[in-house]
Design a protein around this motif. Structure first.
Motif, PDB file in Angstrom:
ATOM      1  N   VAL A  20       0.859  -1.181   0.000  1.00 24.66           N
ATOM      2  CA  VAL A  20       0.000   0.000   0.000  1.00 24.66           C
ATOM      3  C   VAL A  20       0.895   1.231   0.000  1.00 24.66           C
ATOM      4  O   VAL A  20       1.898   1.274   0.706  1.00 24.66           O
ATOM      5  CB  VAL A  20      -0.926   0.031   1.241  1.00 24.66           C
ATOM      6  N   VAL A  21       0.549   2.224  -0.801  1.00 24.38           N
ATOM      7  CA  VAL A  21       1.225   3.513  -0.783  1.00 24.38           C
ATOM      8  C   VAL A  21       0.158   4.595  -0.685  1.00 24.38           C
ATOM      9  O   VAL A  21      -0.713   4.684  -1.544  1.00 24.38           O
ATOM     10  CB  VAL A  21       2.082   3.739  -2.050  1.00 24.38           C
ATOM     11  N   GLY A  22       0.220   5.383   0.378  1.00 22.76           N
ATOM     12  CA  GLY A  22      -0.730   6.464   0.536  1.00 22.76           C
ATOM     13  C   GLY A  22      -2.173   6.013   0.559  1.00 22.76           C
ATOM     14  O   GLY A  22      -3.071   6.753   0.157  1.00 22.76           O
ATOM     15  N   GLY A  23      -2.437   4.786   0.997  1.00 21.57           N
ATOM     16  CA  GLY A  23      -3.804   4.287   1.019  1.00 21.57           C
ATOM     17  C   GLY A  23      -4.221   3.584  -0.254  1.00 21.57           C
ATOM     18  O   GLY A  23      -5.311   3.011  -0.313  1.00 21.57           O
ATOM     19  N   TYR A  24      -3.380   3.593  -1.285  1.00 17.56           N
ATOM     20  CA  TYR A  24      -3.693   2.909  -2.538  1.00 17.56           C
ATOM     21  C   TYR A  24      -3.089   1.513  -2.520  1.00 17.56           C
ATOM     22  O   TYR A  24      -1.877   1.349  -2.336  1.00 17.56           O
ATOM     23  CB  TYR A  24      -3.132   3.696  -3.737  1.00 17.56           C
ATOM     24  N   ARG A  25      -3.901   0.510  -2.738  1.00 25.51           N
ATOM     25  CA  ARG A  25      -3.450  -0.880  -2.757  1.00 25.51           C
ATOM     26  C   ARG A  25      -2.816  -1.169  -4.114  1.00 25.51           C
ATOM     27  O   ARG A  25      -3.447  -0.994  -5.154  1.00 25.51           O
ATOM     28  CB  ARG A  25      -4.635  -1.803  -2.503  1.00 25.51           C
ATOM     29  N   LEU A  26      -1.570  -1.588  -4.124  1.00 25.47           N
ATOM     30  CA  LEU A  26      -0.847  -1.804  -5.369  1.00 25.47           C
ATOM     31  C   LEU A  26      -1.210  -3.158  -5.971  1.00 25.47           C
ATOM     32  O   LEU A  26      -1.340  -4.157  -5.256  1.00 25.47           O
ATOM     33  CB  LEU A  26       0.655  -1.713  -5.134  1.00 25.47           C
ATOM     34  N   ALA A  27      -1.347  -3.179  -7.319  1.00 23.25           N
ATOM     35  CA  ALA A  27      -1.764  -4.401  -8.007  1.00 23.25           C
ATOM     36  C   ALA A  27      -0.654  -5.023  -8.836  1.00 23.25           C
ATOM     37  O   ALA A  27      -0.649  -6.234  -9.049  1.00 23.25           O
ATOM     38  CB  ALA A  27      -2.970  -4.101  -8.907  1.00 23.25           C
ATOM     39  N   ALA A  28       0.271  -4.221  -9.346  1.00 22.73           N
ATOM     40  CA  ALA A  28       1.331  -4.749 -10.207  1.00 22.73           C
ATOM     41  C   ALA A  28       2.415  -3.700 -10.366  1.00 22.73           C
ATOM     42  O   ALA A  28       2.233  -2.529 -10.012  1.00 22.73           O
ATOM     43  CB  ALA A  28       0.773  -5.144 -11.573  1.00 22.73           C
ATOM     44  N   VAL A  29       3.554  -4.137 -10.911  1.00 26.40           N
ATOM     45  CA  VAL A  29       4.656  -3.226 -11.225  1.00 26.40           C
ATOM     46  C   VAL A  29       4.584  -2.888 -12.715  1.00 26.40           C
ATOM     47  O   VAL A  29       4.526  -3.786 -13.563  1.00 26.40           O
ATOM     48  CB  VAL A  29       6.023  -3.872 -10.904  1.00 26.40           C
ATOM     49  N   LEU A  30       4.579  -1.589 -13.020  1.00 29.78           N
ATOM     50  CA  LEU A  30       4.528  -1.152 -14.415  1.00 29.78           C
ATOM     51  C   LEU A  30       5.918  -0.902 -14.992  1.00 29.78           C
ATOM     52  O   LEU A  30       6.137  -1.062 -16.187  1.00 29.78           O
ATOM     53  CB  LEU A  30       3.697   0.125 -14.540  1.00 29.78           C
ATOM     54  N   GLY A  31       6.841  -0.472 -14.166  1.00 31.15           N
ATOM     55  CA  GLY A  31       8.177  -0.207 -14.681  1.00 31.15           C
ATOM     56  C   GLY A  31       9.066   0.404 -13.625  1.00 31.15           C
ATOM     57  O   GLY A  31       8.614   0.822 -12.561  1.00 31.15           O
TER      58      GLY A  31
END
Length: 603
Positions: A20-31
């Motif tokens: 999680v970053v800043g309350g946003y749940r991360l789904a994948a790495v883009l780059g």
């Protein structure tokens, strides 16, 4: 179509990636890039976003943070059709980050690498779109500085220019000289490559390179080691032999070595319309079919996590709020996110606004943003959180106030009266101190600072007065020598590695690049224009900072602000350079120095 391409585009989170970053749940790495790592996430309403987390090395640099914050605020003013909006950001947390709309399209670099150069119509529509994006970016007071094929995304309805603002922030950190370069050598302008100076015309040069790259399928100045490419940009003509003849006049003008010889963005757009055999209109068919297929791949997004995320790997940022503990037996569900105004973007792979994504499950993390923001179109300007039940309020028992404050106040008044009587006995009839040189009680006339620079100050004003300038005439600064503003008089001394030394001002010559420049390794320089008068106030307020100024930009009488990290400020007036028959290479300058004009920067 196989799922393999999409799987390659969206890489799973690895050990060390935050959940999680800043309350946003991360789904994948883009780059991953030189400035940070980009992740795919979603807003609570299901819109995909690209969230870039800045590298820790930059996060630890206070000057980078200051400029990054300024650039993000400026980026919020960008309202262009060919940029992606800023959704949210945090410039003050443990690791700064910026979230923008995800654009489902390959970068120009990726498209050309996979499919070769684009047809003429696509190149003209690309150039028009990027020129329009730059027009809006420049209107917000931003110079991109790192316009390159990787920072131009090809969406279904036109190009998107991304990643502006961060390059200027990175310019403020010493890391740019130790492994992290700001600006890509193959797409730099001559003035940027030789002296580090940038202006809107710098982006026009890069746009000419973008146009040539899209049409030819390779950089106009070739590939190879960075120093070799930079030498060709500064001293040689580009290889445009494979460029379509229709584009030759446009690209040639954009790639003029003289910034004044480059066309304006409006002229570029008009030229593109004149060169096109058919009317230029952006539409779903603006790209070749093979390139358009890459957009379809990028629409097949991975779903958000459906289970509560683990603890984030990075420290919580200020935008991750810590709710008050509710009363026993109650629940504090998530609070909808507030969004900031749309603006600029930057990730290696992103997607156009309005592309729907899977709706996240209940329990999506809350994320109130930090500071006042202008909401983006279509987002709520406020929210009402679900009610929370607390235990009934019971007023605290009334406690009889104590009179301690009155006793203390009376004591203070008594002490002041006694000191006043003593002071009057020690003074003569005129009220002046008879022992002005002593540090007697009640007198600070000999120790207090005079106040503002004009000498006027109120009785309680303790501001530090501006220092008096000290002038030095005719200082000869020899090649590979440096000087310190603190020295009286400033005497040039030989330096070993000037760019990474301690000199407040140095003179260097790079002979294989035929480059002579004035630089600083301990602060910033500002080349003043002819309408500006070199003064302490001008140097304090001007923000067009650089660390190196090419000698060919100077003429007799040119003034340069020198802002030392030690807190000294000077105006260096260029008086000329050594002649061809002189035994050594040197420049002559006058210096006017205000020592300790600012607080020294901490190491």
């Amino acid at each position: 179509m196989s799922s393999t391409p999409s799987a390659n585009l969206f890489k799973p989170l690895q050990e060390g990636d935050p959940a999680v970053v800043g309350g946003y749940r991360l789904a994948a790495v883009l780059g991953t890039g030189g400035m940070g790592k980009v992740y795919l996430s979603y807003t609570p309403g299901g819109r995909p976003i690209a969230l870039k987390v800045i590298r820790p090395e930059f996060s630890e640099d206070p000057e980078f943070r200051r400029r990054f914050k300024q650039e993000v605020q400026a980026a919020q003013r960008v309202q262009g059709l060919y940029t992606a909006p800023v959704i949210d950001f945090d410039t003050d947390g443990a690791q700064p980050w910026l979230a923008t709309a995800y654009v489902p399209g390959p970068s120009l670099a990726h498209a050309v690498a996979q499919h070769g150069g684009l047809p003429l119509r696509s190149v003209l529509l690309l150039t028009v779109g990027v020129a329009e994006a730059l027009h809006v970016i420049h209107g917000a007071g931003i110079v991109h500085r790192d316009l390159k094929p990787a920072n131009v995304l090809l969406a279904s309805d036109g190009p998107r220019v991304i990643d502006f603002g961060i390059a200027r922030a990175a310019d403020a950190t010493a890391l740019t000289g130790t492994g992290v370069s700001v600006g890509t050598p193959a797409f730099m302008s001559p003035e940027q490559a030789s002296a580090g100076t940038v202006a809107p015309a710098t982006d026009v040069f890069a746009l000419g390179q973008i146009t040539a790259f899209a049409a030819i399928g390779s950089p106009a100045y070739g590939d190879g080691p960075s120093h070799a490419v930079l030498y060709r940009i500064v001293h040689e003509d580009p290889d445009l032999s494979r460029l379509p003849t229709e584009l030759l006049p446009l690209v040639t003008r954009c790639l003029s070595r003289d910034p004044a010889g480059r066309p304006s963005l409006t002229e570029i757009i008009e030229l593109c319309h004149e060169l096109s055999p058919v009317a230029l209109r952006q539409g779903e068919d603006w790209l070749p079919q093979a390139v358009a297929g890459s957009i379809t791949e990028r629409l097949r997004l991975p779903e958000p996590a459906k289970t509560p995320p683990p603890q984030p790997a990075v420290a919580p940022t200020p935008t991750q709020f810590s709710p008050q503990h509710p009363a026993p037996g109650t629940v504090n569900p998530y609070t909808p996110t507030e969004f900031s105004s749309p603006s600029a973007s930057f990730a290696p792979t992103q997607s156009a606004p309005g592309v729907p994504g899977p709706v996240p499950p209940p329990g999506y993390p809350a994320h109130p943003t930090q500071g006042p923001h202008t909401p983006a179109p279509g987002y709520h300007t406020h929210h009402t959180p679900p009610p929370v039940t607390y235990a009934p309020y019971a007023p605290p028992p009334r406690v009889k106030p104590k009179r301690t404050g009155l006793i203390v106040a009376a004591s203070v008044v008594g002490v002041v009266v006694v000191l006043g009587v003593i002071g009057s006995l020690l003074s003569d009839g005129s009220g002046k101190d008879t022992n002005s040189g002593a540090n007697s009680p009640g007198s600070n006339s000999s120790n207090s600072r005079s106040g503002s620079s004009d000498g006027g100050t109120s009785g309680g004003d303790q501001r530090r007065a501006d220092p008096k300038p000290v002038s030095y005439k005719g200082i000869d600064l020899t090649e590979s020598y440096e000087l310190m503003l603190a020295d009286d008089p400033p005497r040039p001394v030989e330096g070993e590695d000037l760019a990474y030394g301690n000199g407040d001002l140095y003179f260097s010559v790079v002979r294989f690049m035929d480059e002579a420049a004035i630089g600083t390794a301990n602060g910033k320089l500002v080349l003043l224009n002819n309408t500006q008068k070199g003064s302490l106030e001008t140097c304090r307020t001007e923000t067009r900072y650089t660390e190196k100024i090419a000698l060919d930009q100077l003429s007799n009488g040119s003034e340069i602000c020198v802002l030392s990290d030690a807190g000294h400020i000077a105006v260096a007036t260029y008086r000329g350079k050594s002649g061809e028959n002189d035994p050594g290479s040197y420049i002559t300058i006058d210096l006017r120095i205000w020592r300790n004009a600012e607080e020294a920067k901490a190491d």
